[in-house]
Motif scaffolding. Structure first.
Motif, PDB file in Angstrom:
ATOM      1  N   THR A  75       0.818  -1.218   0.000  1.00  0.00           N
ATOM      2  CA  THR A  75       0.000   0.000   0.000  1.00  0.00           C
ATOM      3  C   THR A  75       0.852   1.267   0.000  1.00  0.00           C
ATOM      4  O   THR A  75       0.332   2.347   0.245  1.00  0.00           O
ATOM      5  N   GLN A  76       2.128   1.155  -0.302  1.00  0.00           N
ATOM      6  CA  GLN A  76       3.048   2.284  -0.205  1.00  0.00           C
ATOM      7  C   GLN A  76       2.637   3.459  -1.092  1.00  0.00           C
ATOM      8  O   GLN A  76       2.717   4.593  -0.690  1.00  0.00           O
ATOM      9  N   LYS A 100      -4.309   8.331   1.296  1.00  0.00           N
ATOM     10  CA  LYS A 100      -5.223   8.242   2.432  1.00  0.00           C
ATOM     11  C   LYS A 100      -6.491   9.037   2.150  1.00  0.00           C
ATOM     12  O   LYS A 100      -6.455  10.069   1.491  1.00  0.00           O
ATOM     13  N   THR A 101      -7.581   8.518   2.686  1.00  0.00           N
ATOM     14  CA  THR A 101      -8.842   9.246   2.649  1.00  0.00           C
ATOM     15  C   THR A 101      -9.710   8.747   3.801  1.00  0.00           C
ATOM     16  O   THR A 101      -9.365   7.783   4.469  1.00  0.00           O
ATOM     17  N   GLU A 102     -10.816   9.404   3.995  1.00  0.00           N
ATOM     18  CA  GLU A 102     -11.745   9.004   5.043  1.00  0.00           C
ATOM     19  C   GLU A 102     -13.011   8.491   4.380  1.00  0.00           C
ATOM     20  O   GLU A 102     -13.498   9.080   3.419  1.00  0.00           O
ATOM     21  N   SER A 103     -13.513   7.395   4.880  1.00  0.00           N
ATOM     22  CA  SER A 103     -14.746   6.808   4.349  1.00  0.00           C
ATOM     23  C   SER A 103     -15.804   6.837   5.442  1.00  0.00           C
ATOM     24  O   SER A 103     -15.509   7.097   6.605  1.00  0.00           O
ATOM     25  N   TYR A 151      -6.324   4.109  -0.646  1.00  0.00           N
ATOM     26  CA  TYR A 151      -6.781   3.589  -1.932  1.00  0.00           C
ATOM     27  C   TYR A 151      -5.677   3.727  -2.968  1.00  0.00           C
ATOM     28  O   TYR A 151      -4.802   4.570  -2.867  1.00  0.00           O
ATOM     29  N   ASN A 152      -5.768   2.888  -3.986  1.00  0.00           N
ATOM     30  CA  ASN A 152      -4.813   2.901  -5.084  1.00  0.00           C
ATOM     31  C   ASN A 152      -5.219   4.027  -6.036  1.00  0.00           C
ATOM     32  O   ASN A 152      -6.312   3.989  -6.598  1.00  0.00           O
ATOM     33  N   GLU A 197      -9.616  -0.263  -5.349  1.00  0.00           N
ATOM     34  CA  GLU A 197      -8.700  -1.081  -4.547  1.00  0.00           C
ATOM     35  C   GLU A 197      -8.353  -0.313  -3.281  1.00  0.00           C
ATOM     36  O   GLU A 197      -7.672   0.709  -3.321  1.00  0.00           O
ATOM     37  N   ILE A 198      -8.860  -0.812  -2.146  1.00  0.00           N
ATOM     38  CA  ILE A 198      -8.643  -0.130  -0.864  1.00  0.00           C
ATOM     39  C   ILE A 198      -7.991  -1.073   0.132  1.00  0.00           C
ATOM     40  O   ILE A 198      -7.951  -2.282  -0.061  1.00  0.00           O
ATOM     41  N   SER A 199      -7.528  -0.478   1.217  1.00  0.00           N
ATOM     42  CA  SER A 199      -6.935  -1.245   2.305  1.00  0.00           C
ATOM     43  C   SER A 199      -6.979  -0.402   3.566  1.00  0.00           C
ATOM     44  O   SER A 199      -7.224   0.806   3.513  1.00  0.00           O
TER      45      SER A 199
END
Length: 159
Positions: A38-39, A43-46, A103-104, A110-112
C-alpha cells in the motif's frame, strides 16, 4: 536424574523463546509486505454506508460471549467520484461511522486499511529480543550444566 532430563529442564525457557522469536520475525516480514503493498496508496476518510448482518451474538458453553458481526460497506470520494465497497466483517460499527482507508490512485476501487511502518518494526524488534533472550538462556543453561558436572566429578573423586 539423568543428564538429558536435567538438560531439558534447564533449557526449556530458551527452547520456548527461540521459536517464538523466529515466528514473530516471520510475521513481521508479512506485515512489512502488507505495508509495502500500500506504499503508493493515498489516504482518505470513508463513511459506513450500510451494514448487513453476518453472524448473530452467541455465547459458548464455557460462557465466552461473541458479539454480533456485520458485513460493513463504506462510501468514499476520490476526485469527485463516489465509490461504495465492502470493507469486511466486523462487530460494533454503526452507519455513519468514519473509517480511515488508503486507496490505489490508479484504481480507486482497490482499498486497504492503512498500515504504518511502526508496527512491523515493533514486531521485528520483539522477535529479535525473544530470539536473543532464548540464545542467552541456552548459553547460561549450558554453562550451569557444565559447572554442575564438574561439581559432581569432584564429589565422585572426593574433592
Amino acid at each position: 536424574m539423568n543428564k538429558l532430563a536435567s538438560f531439558m529442564r534447564a533449557t526449556y525457557i530458551g527452547r520456548a523463546l527461540i521459536p517464538l522469536g523466529l515466528i514473530l520475525m516471520i510475521v513481521s516480514i508479512f506485515v512489512f509486505r502488507s505495508a509495502d503493498h500500500t506504499q503508493g496508496f493515498k489516504k482518505t476518510e470513508s463513511v459506513v454506508s450500510r451494514l448487513e448482518p453476518a453472524e448473530d451474538e452467541y455465547t459458548e458453553s464455557d460462557g465466552t460471549l461473541h458479539e454480533a458481526t456485520d458485513t460493513v460497506f463504506i462510501k468514499y470520494t476520490v476526485d469527485g467520484k463516489e465509490y461504495e465497497t465492502e470493507f469486511g466483517v466486523f462487530p460494533g460499527y454503526k452507519i455513519g461511522d468514519k473509517i480511515k482507508i488508503v486507496y490505489n490512485p490508479e484504481d480507486p476501487k482497490e482499498i486497504s486499511s492503512p498500515v504504518g511502518i511502526v508496527l512491523p518494526i515493533v514486531i521485528l524488534a520483539g522477535g529479535a529480543a525473544l530470539l536473543i533472550g532464548g540464545i542467552i538462556s541456552l548459553i547460561r543453561a549450558a554453562k550451569k550444566q557444565k559447572a554442575l558436572r564438574k561439581q559432581e566429578e569432584g564429589w565422585a573423586y572426593g574433592k
